[in-house]
Write a protein that holds these residues in place. Structure first.
Motif, PDB file in Angstrom:
ATOM      1  N   VAL A 184      -5.983  -1.960   4.718  1.00 12.40           N
ATOM      2  CA  VAL A 184      -5.079  -1.280   3.767  1.00 12.40           C
ATOM      3  C   VAL A 184      -3.928  -2.216   3.416  1.00 12.40           C
ATOM      4  O   VAL A 184      -3.852  -2.741   2.312  1.00 12.40           O
ATOM      5  N   GLY A 185      -3.051  -2.458   4.367  1.00 12.51           N
ATOM      6  CA  GLY A 185      -1.931  -3.365   4.132  1.00 12.51           C
ATOM      7  C   GLY A 185      -0.832  -2.734   3.295  1.00 12.51           C
ATOM      8  O   GLY A 185      -1.008  -1.672   2.683  1.00 12.51           O
ATOM      9  N   PHE A 186       0.299  -3.379   3.260  1.00 13.20           N
ATOM     10  CA  PHE A 186       1.455  -2.824   2.560  1.00 13.20           C
ATOM     11  C   PHE A 186       1.268  -2.838   1.048  1.00 13.20           C
ATOM     12  O   PHE A 186       1.704  -1.911   0.356  1.00 13.20           O
ATOM     13  N   ASP A 187       0.624  -3.861   0.510  1.00 15.33           N
ATOM     14  CA  ASP A 187       0.460  -3.921  -0.948  1.00 15.33           C
ATOM     15  C   ASP A 187      -0.365  -2.742  -1.452  1.00 15.33           C
ATOM     16  O   ASP A 187      -0.010  -2.098  -2.453  1.00 15.33           O
ATOM     17  N   ARG A 188      -1.479  -2.472  -0.777  1.00 14.81           N
ATOM     18  CA  ARG A 188      -2.325  -1.350  -1.197  1.00 14.81           C
ATOM     19  C   ARG A 188      -1.613  -0.027  -0.971  1.00 14.81           C
ATOM     20  O   ARG A 188      -1.709   0.896  -1.805  1.00 14.81           O
TER      21      ARG A 188
END
Length: 473
Positions: A184-188
């Motif tokens: 997922v990550g912060f950008d998504r």
């Protein structure tokens, strides 16, 4: 839908819904609550002694007749259960085999052996009914058609399932997103927050500030580019000063929404009057001396301050009896204007997170509130404790500047506050504390937020540093 395939669970859901509706509307008097708690206490003690290997041994001296005659006042004659007991007992603490639970959770295990926390349908229904009943008005004030994000610490934690189920009960859409997940990550996560758009978010205070940092780094305006109406924050220490700052950053209502633990489940939840209130239909609460065993007396304002001890009043996978939470709380009986006629509870930090500053014993909640009360718009903070050349304890507060710029106009007042209330000098600097502050929910507030140069490094410090290093990669 599972309740259609499990009539017993369906019947329990309806029973508890009706009980909580009646309780919240003031239909339960003190005698009815005492009768309910007494009956449940006897059931749980008998159930745990019969089914849990740990409690079979711990409660072996109790006879059937003594259990059937137990009163709430008799709780003090029963032994405590501690976190160390849970670590040593492991699966022996359970009153049912894992195969009879609907899901398996466990604690994070960052500072010791992870402890098993499976949940049966009964466990989930009891706890989620509390949150559904208490959150109905909290979330309802922001209208229908909400899409609410849920961000939790790990896949083996109850956060996503619990809040997802409660939002479904209340008719809100849910997006479970884990910014620390490599998939997922912060950008998504930020893309989902903007595109859906999310109108609410369950997360920790640290995550709310991390998301704000990442969004600003990407060139977003937090208030213009996002649609958050409410932040439901939990999992870490949360003073009023920190809450106000997070709310102002996002232009949203910021609430301390839950006091709970993976081991003991829901202990208090947000209500429409702005307080966290206990759930006396499913738990019994004691407030005791943190260094002893005796109950604390209310102060002149009717507030009991001490370590919280809880007994679960429902028979599930792992009911706990007189569990010493290790958390300091302030508990106040409800007044006539309480949204729910249950005591208000403030979780003010772990017993072991308290600090002595120039002879003053201070808990994390009050220290954070004191140091941050004059500042707004910061994206993160950390406190350093040291001792100067004349043996005086001194503090340094590091604030990460937000979009509003620096905070120098408030420094003089903050210094005066700290000198007046703690006889302790403080300096304020601007900088980035780094990823260690994001570990509060995984380890502790003190390990994440306080660098105590007077003390040797602890297991919690080492654990926080290890998690921070992994997140920085």
């Amino acid at each position: 839908m599972f309740t259609e395939y499990d009539p017993e669970a369906g019947a329990l859901t309806r029973e508890l819904r009706d009980q909580f509706d009646a309780f919240a509307s003031g239909e339960w008097d003190a005698a009815r609550l005492t009768d309910h708690q007494t009956r449940r206490l006897r059931e749980v003690v008998a159930y745990a002694r019969a089914r849990s290997p740990f409690y079979r041994e711990r409660l072996s001296t109790l006879t059937d007749d003594e259990i059937s005659a137990l009163s709430i006042d008799d709780l003090r004659t029963l032994p405590f259960t501690t976190k160390e007991d849970l670590r040593k007992a492991q699966l022996d603490i359970l009153s049912l085999p894992v195969s009879q639970a609907w899901i398996f959770y466990e604690t994070t295990g960052t500072t010791g052996a992870a402890t098993p926390c499976p949940r049966t349908n009964s466990d989930s229904i009891h706890n989620n009914t509390v949150l559904t009943a208490y959150y109905r008005d909290v979330l309802g004030r922001h209208g229908d058609g909400q899409v609410i994000g849920v961000s939790g610490p790990t896949e083996l934690h109850a956060t996503g399932d619990t809040f997802g189920d409660v939002c479904r009960n209340l008719g809100h859409g849910v997006a479970k997103m884990w910014p620390h997940s490599p998939l997922v990550g912060f950008d998504r996560a930020l893309e989902l927050m903007r595109s859906l758009p999310l109108t609410g978010l369950f997360c920790t205070p640290g995550m709310a500030m991390s998301l704000a940092q990442k969004a600003l780094d990407a060139g977003f305006d937090l208030k213009r580019d996002f649609s958050l109406d409410i932040l439901m924050l939990t999992g870490e220490l949360m003073s009023p000063s920190l809450l106000r700052n997070i709310g102002e950053l996002w232009g949203a209502e910021a609430r301390n929404c839950l006091y709970a633990s993976q081991e003991a489940s829901v202990l208090a939840a947000a209500t429409a009057d702005g307080s966290l209130r206990t759930a006396p239909l499913i738990n019994h609460y004691e407030v005791i001396e943190p260094e002893g065993t005796e109950p604390v007396a209310p102060d002149a304002d009717g507030v009991r301050c001490g370590e919280l001890v809880v007994t679960n009043l429902y028979a599930g996978a792992k009911p706990l009896i007189r569990y010493r939470t290790g958390d300091m709380v302030r508990m106040t009986d409800p007044g006539p204007d309480a949204a729910v006629p249950a005591p208000a509870l403030e979780a003010i930090g772990r017993v072991r997170d308290r600090l002595i500053l120039n002879g003053h014993l201070v808990n994390g909640y009050d220290l954070e509130d004191l140091l941050l009360r004059r500042f707004r718009g910061y994206l993160d903070y950390q406190v350093t404790v040291d001792r100067n050349a004349i043996g005086q304890d001194v503090l340094s507060l590091t604030l990460q500047a937000g979009p509003a710029g620096d905070h120098w106009d408030a420094v003089e007042a903050a210094v005066e506050d700290c000198n007046r209330e703690l006889d302790t000098p403080v300096t304020v600097t601007t900088g980035s504390p780094g990823p260690i502050t994001s570990t509060g929910a995984m380890v502790s507030w003190k390990a994440a937020r306080v660098v105590d140069l007077r003390a040797e490094s602890s297991l919690e410090n080492t654990s926080a540093e290890r998690i921070a290093a992994a997140r920085a990669r």
